[in-house]
Design a protein around this motif. Structure first.
Motif, PDB file in Angstrom:
ATOM      1  N   GLU A   6      47.715 -45.330  50.284  1.00 26.75           N
ATOM      2  CA  GLU A   6      46.935 -45.854  51.627  1.00 26.75           C
ATOM      3  C   GLU A   6      47.217 -45.220  52.841  1.00 26.75           C
ATOM      4  OE1 GLU A   6      43.524 -47.624  52.939  1.00 26.75           O
ATOM      5  OE2 GLU A   6      44.295 -47.791  50.730  1.00 26.75           O
ATOM      6  N   VAL A   7      46.376 -44.513  53.504  1.00 26.73           N
ATOM      7  CA  VAL A   7      46.747 -43.878  54.920  1.00 26.73           C
ATOM      8  C   VAL A   7      46.274 -44.743  55.731  1.00 26.73           C
ATOM      9  CG1 VAL A   7      46.103 -41.973  56.394  1.00 26.73           C
ATOM     10  CG2 VAL A   7      46.012 -41.459  53.956  1.00 26.73           C
ATOM     11  N   GLU A  15      41.082 -41.377  60.643  1.00 24.78           N
ATOM     12  CA  GLU A  15      42.279 -41.101  60.191  1.00 24.78           C
ATOM     13  C   GLU A  15      43.201 -40.524  61.205  1.00 24.78           C
ATOM     14  OE1 GLU A  15      42.110 -39.109  56.225  1.00 24.78           O
ATOM     15  OE2 GLU A  15      40.391 -40.856  55.789  1.00 24.78           O
ATOM     16  N   PRO A  16      44.649 -40.929  61.067  1.00 24.12           N
ATOM     17  CA  PRO A  16      45.623 -40.186  61.753  1.00 24.12           C
ATOM     18  C   PRO A  16      45.739 -38.646  61.300  1.00 24.12           C
ATOM     19  CG  PRO A  16      46.770 -41.915  60.372  1.00 24.12           C
ATOM     20  CD  PRO A  16      45.320 -41.984  60.153  1.00 24.12           C
ATOM     21  N   THR A  19      50.359 -37.723  58.933  1.00 26.72           N
ATOM     22  CA  THR A  19      50.848 -38.652  57.858  1.00 26.72           C
ATOM     23  C   THR A  19      52.019 -38.208  57.027  1.00 26.72           C
ATOM     24  OG1 THR A  19      49.557 -37.273  56.318  1.00 26.72           O
ATOM     25  CG2 THR A  19      48.351 -39.015  57.324  1.00 26.72           C
ATOM     26  N   PRO A  20      52.349 -39.108  56.147  1.00 23.33           N
ATOM     27  CA  PRO A  20      53.834 -38.888  55.453  1.00 23.33           C
ATOM     28  C   PRO A  20      53.645 -37.319  54.688  1.00 23.33           C
ATOM     29  CG  PRO A  20      53.404 -40.867  55.432  1.00 23.33           C
ATOM     30  CD  PRO A  20      52.337 -40.406  56.084  1.00 23.33           C
ATOM     31  N   ARG A  22      51.599 -34.784  55.144  1.00 19.53           N
ATOM     32  CA  ARG A  22      51.463 -33.652  55.856  1.00 19.53           C
ATOM     33  C   ARG A  22      52.955 -33.354  56.547  1.00 19.53           C
ATOM     34  NH1 ARG A  22      45.889 -33.300  59.042  1.00 19.53           N
ATOM     35  NH2 ARG A  22      44.644 -33.468  57.313  1.00 19.53           N
ATOM     36  N   ASP A  80      45.778 -34.268  49.382  1.00 19.79           N
ATOM     37  CA  ASP A  80      45.473 -34.872  50.818  1.00 19.79           C
ATOM     38  C   ASP A  80      44.228 -34.489  51.234  1.00 19.79           C
ATOM     39  OD1 ASP A  80      46.437 -36.304  53.246  1.00 19.79           O
ATOM     40  OD2 ASP A  80      46.098 -34.790  54.230  1.00 19.79           O
ATOM     41  N   ARG A  84      41.087 -37.425  51.548  1.00 19.71           N
ATOM     42  CA  ARG A  84      40.462 -37.763  52.843  1.00 19.71           C
ATOM     43  C   ARG A  84      39.014 -37.494  52.505  1.00 19.71           C
ATOM     44  NH1 ARG A  84      42.921 -37.136  57.829  1.00 19.71           N
ATOM     45  NH2 ARG A  84      45.509 -37.304  57.574  1.00 19.71           N
TER      46      ARG A  84
END
Length: 93
Positions: A6-7, A15-16, A19-20, A22, A80, A84
């Motif tokens: 979950e992002v 969305e940010p 992310t972890p 990235r 990722d 998305r």
């Protein structure tokens, strides 16, 4: 399909960008550069490997490591991006 983590969603509904996944991609791509730019860590002849000085075989080893890290980064990036796109309802396809 593997479980997609979950992002967190930013307050505006977007969305940010960081992310972890990235961050891991960036570390995979940056590690070979850092290793090769830190010349004092490998600027020596010993230990030799099958007669090849450390200076040379260490750099050649990083060619293989860089390839593996780039493959990992690419796979993570693809996963990722698919996640998305799926969360947005496939609007980008």
């Amino acid at each position: 399909m593997p479980d997609v983590p979950e992002v967190p969603v930013a307050p505006e509904g977007r969305e940010p960008a960081v992310t972890p996944v990235r961050v891991v991609v960036a570390l995979c791509l940056a590690a070979p550069f850092v290793a090769m730019l830190w010349v004092s860590s490998y600027a020596k002849a010993d230990p030799a490997f099958i007669g090849i000085p450390f200076f040379y075989w260490y750099q050649m080893l990083w060619v293989l490591i860089s390839t593996a890290l780039t493959m990992v980064a690419y796979r993570l990036w693809q996963r990722d991006q698919r996640a998305r796109t799926a969360r947005r309802g496939g609007a980008d396809r």
